[in-house]
Every structure is written in structure tokens, then in C-alpha cells.
Design a protein around this motif. Structure first.
Motif, short mmCIF file in Angstrom:
data_model
loop_
_atom_site.label_atom_id
_atom_site.label_comp_id
_atom_site.label_asym_id
_atom_site.label_seq_id
_atom_site.Cartn_x
_atom_site.Cartn_y
_atom_site.Cartn_z
N GLY A 89 2.08 2.59 -3.35
CA GLY A 89 1.12 3.25 -4.24
C GLY A 89 0.93 2.53 -5.57
N HIS A 90 0.69 1.24 -5.53
CA HIS A 90 0.50 0.47 -6.76
C HIS A 90 -0.76 0.91 -7.50
CE1 HIS A 90 3.43 -2.21 -4.79
NE2 HIS A 90 3.74 -2.53 -6.03
N SER A 91 -0.68 0.85 -8.80
CA SER A 91 -1.78 1.28 -9.66
C SER A 91 -2.87 0.21 -9.72
CB SER A 91 -1.27 1.54 -11.07
OG SER A 91 -0.81 0.31 -11.63
N LYS A 92 -3.98 0.58 -10.35
CA LYS A 92 -5.09 -0.35 -10.54
C LYS A 92 -4.65 -1.52 -11.42
CE LYS A 92 -9.86 -0.65 -12.07
NZ LYS A 92 -11.00 0.03 -12.71
N SER A 93 -3.86 -1.22 -12.43
CA SER A 93 -3.40 -2.30 -13.33
C SER A 93 -2.47 -3.27 -12.58
CB SER A 93 -2.71 -1.73 -14.56
OG SER A 93 -1.58 -0.97 -14.20
N ALA A 94 -1.68 -2.74 -11.65
CA ALA A 94 -0.81 -3.61 -10.84
C ALA A 94 -1.66 -4.54 -9.98
CB ALA A 94 0.13 -2.78 -9.99
N ARG A 95 -2.73 -4.00 -9.43
CA ARG A 95 -3.62 -4.80 -8.59
C ARG A 95 -4.33 -5.88 -9.43
NH1 ARG A 95 -4.20 -2.18 -3.61
NH2 ARG A 95 -3.31 -0.11 -3.64
N GLU A 96 -4.68 -5.54 -10.65
CA GLU A 96 -5.32 -6.52 -11.54
C GLU A 96 -4.32 -7.60 -11.93
OE1 GLU A 96 -6.80 -4.05 -14.69
OE2 GLU A 96 -8.48 -3.32 -13.49
N GLU A 134 0.82 -1.21 0.00
CA GLU A 134 0.00 0.00 0.00
C GLU A 134 0.86 1.26 0.00
OE1 GLU A 134 -3.16 0.03 -0.60
OE2 GLU A 134 -3.43 -2.13 -0.40
#
Length: 134
Positions: A63-70, A60
Motif C-alpha cells: 500500500g505505498h503512497s503516491k509520494s512513494a511512487r513519485e 502493491e
């Protein structure tokens, strides 16, 4: 038909912390990121440092991006068993080992009792002399 999610303990997950076998725990989910280490933008050492423990805060804070989370879902292998402790079990020393350590400590205090007594004595004398000069 719902798929069953494999449950792992933190102790099991903490065993996978090499470059060839790397698991991370984030938000109670376990990911095998061994094949992703070379592609990680922050370098493999950042990920390897986060193994063997819950890396949620590290993830957290980065600051990972949405694409990283996907992308993480591709590496999902299971969930952390909630009944397991948050950290692997600590090594518990037997009474025999503790008695050995306490005996060594007692022996040291018997040998060197004069040093702290001398320090306190000198401090009292210096303090007394200082107060007399005032």
C-alpha cells in the motif's frame, strides 16, 4: 529528442541483490534502490527480499503512497525486456546427469522392493482379520 530507455532481462536484474547493489522490478520497470535501502521505512531486509524477481505484487500489497511512487522515479534505471522470460532460466540437467539419478533410483527400488510389499501384505492381512471379527 526522446530518450532511449535501457532494457534489461530478468536474469540481469536478478544479479543485483546485495545491499551495495540492489535492483527491484516493479510493473516492468527496474529501479536501482541501493542508495535508498537505509532510508526505506520498512527496513532494507524487506527490499532485499524482493530482489531477483518481479516485486510488483509485494509493492502493491504494501500500500505505498503516491509520494512513494513519485520517489521511485528517482531510482529508475530501465525497463524489463518483454521478450525475456519472467524468471531466470532454470538449470537444465544433461542426460548424463539424469541417467545417473535414474540409475540410482532404479538401484534403490531393486534393493528395497520388499518393504512396500511387506507393508501392503500386512495391511491386507490386518484388514482381512478385522472384517472377519465383524
Amino acid at each position: 529528442m526522446p530518450t532511449l530507455t535501457k532494457l534489461y532481462t530478468m536474469q540481469e536484474a536478478s544479479k543485483h541483490k546485495t545491499k551495495d547493489d540492489c535492483w527491484v522490478v516493479i510493473d516492468g520497470k527496474i529501479y536501482d534502490v541501493s542508495s535508498y535501502l537505509d532510508e526505506h521505512p520498512g527496513g532494507d531486509d524487506v527490499v532485499l527480499d524482493a530482489t531477483g524477481r518481479d516485486a510488483t505484487d509485494d509493492f502493491e500489497d504494501a500500500g505505498h503512497s503516491k509520494s512513494a511512487r513519485e520517489l521511485m522515479e528517482k531510482y529508475f534505471i530501465g525497463e524489463l525486456e518483454t521478450s525475456s522470460p519472467a524468471i531466470p532460466e532454470l538449470e537444465i540437467y544433461s542426460n548424463k546427469q539424469l541417467n545417473g539419478y535414474s540409475q540410482k533410483l532404479m538401484h534403490l527400488t531393486e534393493q528395497f522392493w520388499a518393504i512396500p510389499v511387506a507393508v501392503v501384505g500386512i495391511s491386507v492381512v490386518v484388514g482381512f482379520l478385522y472384517l472377519q471379527k465383524k
